[in-house]
Design a protein around this motif. Structure first.
Motif, PDB file in Angstrom:
ATOM      1  N   MET A  29       0.852  -1.201   0.000  1.00  0.00           N
ATOM      2  CA  MET A  29       0.000   0.000   0.000  1.00  0.00           C
ATOM      3  C   MET A  29       0.884   1.246   0.000  1.00  0.00           C
ATOM      4  N   MET A  45       1.977   5.455  -0.105  1.00  0.00           N
ATOM      5  CA  MET A  45       1.788   6.572   0.811  1.00  0.00           C
ATOM      6  C   MET A  45       1.515   7.872   0.063  1.00  0.00           C
ATOM      7  N   GLN A  71       2.147  11.473   4.233  1.00  0.00           N
ATOM      8  CA  GLN A  71       2.580  10.261   4.907  1.00  0.00           C
ATOM      9  C   GLN A  71       4.069   9.999   4.671  1.00  0.00           C
ATOM     10  N   HIS A  95       7.624   3.155   6.470  1.00  0.00           N
ATOM     11  CA  HIS A  95       6.227   3.216   6.040  1.00  0.00           C
ATOM     12  C   HIS A  95       5.351   3.601   7.224  1.00  0.00           C
ATOM     13  N   VAL A  96       4.342   4.412   6.970  1.00  0.00           N
ATOM     14  CA  VAL A  96       3.319   4.723   7.969  1.00  0.00           C
ATOM     15  C   VAL A  96       1.952   4.581   7.322  1.00  0.00           C
ATOM     16  N   GLU A  97       0.940   4.422   8.145  1.00  0.00           N
ATOM     17  CA  GLU A  97      -0.422   4.295   7.663  1.00  0.00           C
ATOM     18  C   GLU A  97      -1.327   5.265   8.408  1.00  0.00           C
ATOM     19  N   ALA A  98      -2.431   5.616   7.787  1.00  0.00           N
ATOM     20  CA  ALA A  98      -3.389   6.526   8.409  1.00  0.00           C
ATOM     21  C   ALA A  98      -3.834   5.990   9.763  1.00  0.00           C
ATOM     22  N   GLN A 139      -1.930   5.878  12.434  1.00  0.00           N
ATOM     23  CA  GLN A 139      -0.778   5.457  13.218  1.00  0.00           C
ATOM     24  C   GLN A 139      -0.231   6.619  14.042  1.00  0.00           C
ATOM     25  N   SER A 199      -5.228  10.460   7.133  1.00  0.00           N
ATOM     26  CA  SER A 199      -5.624   9.983   5.813  1.00  0.00           C
ATOM     27  C   SER A 199      -5.720  11.207   4.910  1.00  0.00           C
ATOM     28  N   ALA A 213      -1.004   5.318  -3.786  1.00  0.00           N
ATOM     29  CA  ALA A 213      -1.388   5.980  -2.536  1.00  0.00           C
ATOM     30  C   ALA A 213      -2.897   5.886  -2.343  1.00  0.00           C
TER      31      ALA A 213
END
Length: 420
Positions: free
Chosen positions: A1, A3, A7, A18-21, A23, A159, A255
């Motif tokens: 996935m 970014m 992000q 890597h980061v995700e919404a 986090q 996000s 993204a």
């Protein structure tokens, strides 16, 4: 996935791949900002916590812009607190009367923000710097105090909403009209704790001043930040201002966005926001003729040189209506000088406008333009909340510099395309 731009910047500053919404992360900061209203609160908390050093005197900026030159004893005391702190820690980027400007115009002008950087400021319109491809967001004064001491801040990764721009702006339509239109579409909480990420071929049609205006008002849609891709216009703006190394980011092809909003620039009309929310928008022809008593042209939203040019183009050879007070605030000393060199200040004065030192002043009902009971202003500022510029029964209509200038001449809300 993949970014998004935001992000990617947050991941880099957190030392993560890597980061995700959603986090929670702790990220390193490139700049911490405060002003004469918020910095003294942060300084009080800094001292109360027993902190004795700042993380980097070159990465803190304090700008005395909200109520300066000081309007009363309290504002003078707040400024004195900020001055003492700046001297105590030898803060490099401290801007006092005579050198200061409206902070969100001043910092980019001075080259203090660059693409890919992470910036926090104890002012909600810190999101302005997303115009340069930076992640920047407003925080509370306690977070500013912690940031000054540690160079760190925690974030919940937002996000994103992709705002795709197509076409080209028509004459007398600017970035202010675009962002008011967007806020009218999605509402003041339409991007709550999300990143507004601008994309599409229409981005290239926007000037840097347009982009600063749009990013500045991302918060008025509830956004955590607004951010633009870095292109040739961005690089041209940075050339000669930023000498340190910087690295722009682009969103990954895959993204993830919560949704996409598409705006056809060629279809936009001059737009205003009626009291008492930035989302209460109308095209100017729908409300033309609404009486006003004051016009304000300036602020961190629309006090840049291009804004001055747009207002002067309308006011040249015309007079401010006898029943209207028109106040012009170039956003920095340099913008004032440039406007003087181009003859814009003379145009304003000959038209019957008052030209003031750079200040936030009337935007927050601070000084140099406070309304009286029942009065209505049309303003190029960013908020039109109840009591924002004076008594609770006063009103503010948000508009572009061109619409504000046309209204100053007409004595009522007016379309610059139809001005006699």
């Amino acid at each position: 996935m993949g970014m998004t731009m935001t992000q990617k910047i947050l991941a880099k500053h957190a030392g993560l791949d890597h980061v995700e919404a959603g986090q929670l992360i702790e990220g390193k900061l490139d700049l911490v900002l405060g002003n004469d209203i918020t910095a003294p609160v942060a300084i009080t908390e800094f001292d109360k916590a027993g902190l004795t050093r700042v993380f980097d005197k070159d990465k803190i900026a304090i700008v005395l812009d909200h109520s300066t030159p000081c309007k009363d004893i309290k504002s003078a005391q707040l400024c004195a607190t900020a001055r003492d702190f700046a001297k105590r820690f030898e803060i490099t980027h401290f801007f006092d009367v005579g050198q200061m400007g409206v902070e969100h115009a001043l910092l980019p002008e001075k080259g203090l923000v660059a693409p890919g950087e992470a910036v926090i400021g104890a002012d909600s319109h810190t999101c302005t710097y997303g115009a340069l491809g930076a992640f920047s967001t407003g925080v509370g004064s306690t977070d500013m105090a912690a940031g000054m001491a540690t160079g760190l801040a925690w974030f919940k990764v937002p996000s994103a909403i992709r705002v795709t721009l197509k076409g080209k702006l028509q004459p007398y339509v600017s970035g202010k009209d675009l962002v008011l239109h967007l806020i009218g579409m999605i509402g003041v909480d339409g991007a709550l704790y999300q990143s507004l990420e601008f994309a599409g071929e229409g981005v290239a049609e926007l000037s840097m001043d347009d982009r600063f205006t749009i990013s500045n008002m991302a918060i008025e849609a509830g956004a955590k930040n607004g951010i633009f891709p870095v292109d040739e216009k961005t690089r041209a703006y940075l050339d000669g201002r930023v000498t340190r190394a910087w690295e722009a980011v682009e969103p990954d092809p895959d993204a993830v966005y919560d949704r996409e909003v598409v705006i056809e620039l060629n279809e936009l009309q001059p737009t205003v926001a009626l009291p008492h929310l930035p989302s209460n928008t109308r095209t100017v022809d729908q409300v033309a003729g609404t009486p006003i008593q004051q016009v304000v042209i300036g602020s961190c939203t629309n006090g840049r040189l291009e804004d001055m040019r747009q207002a002067a183009a309308v006011l040249k050879g015309r007079k401010v209506h006898k029943d209207v007070r028109c106040i012009v605030f170039p956003a920095t000393q340099q913008i004032m000088l440039d406007a003087m060199a181009e003859g814009l200040i003379q145009i304003f004065i000959e038209a019957g406008a008052a030209v003031s030192t750079p200040t936030c002043g009337p935007c927050l009902g601070g000084h140099m333009g406070v309304l009286s009971d029942g009065e209505r202003a049309i303003s190029t500022t960013n908020r039109n909340f109840v009591g924002r510029m004076g008594p609770v029964d006063s009103e503010i209509i948000l508009a572009s510099p061109a619409v504000a200038a046309a209204s100053a001449v007409a004595g009522c809300v007016a379309d610059p395309r139809k001005l006699d």
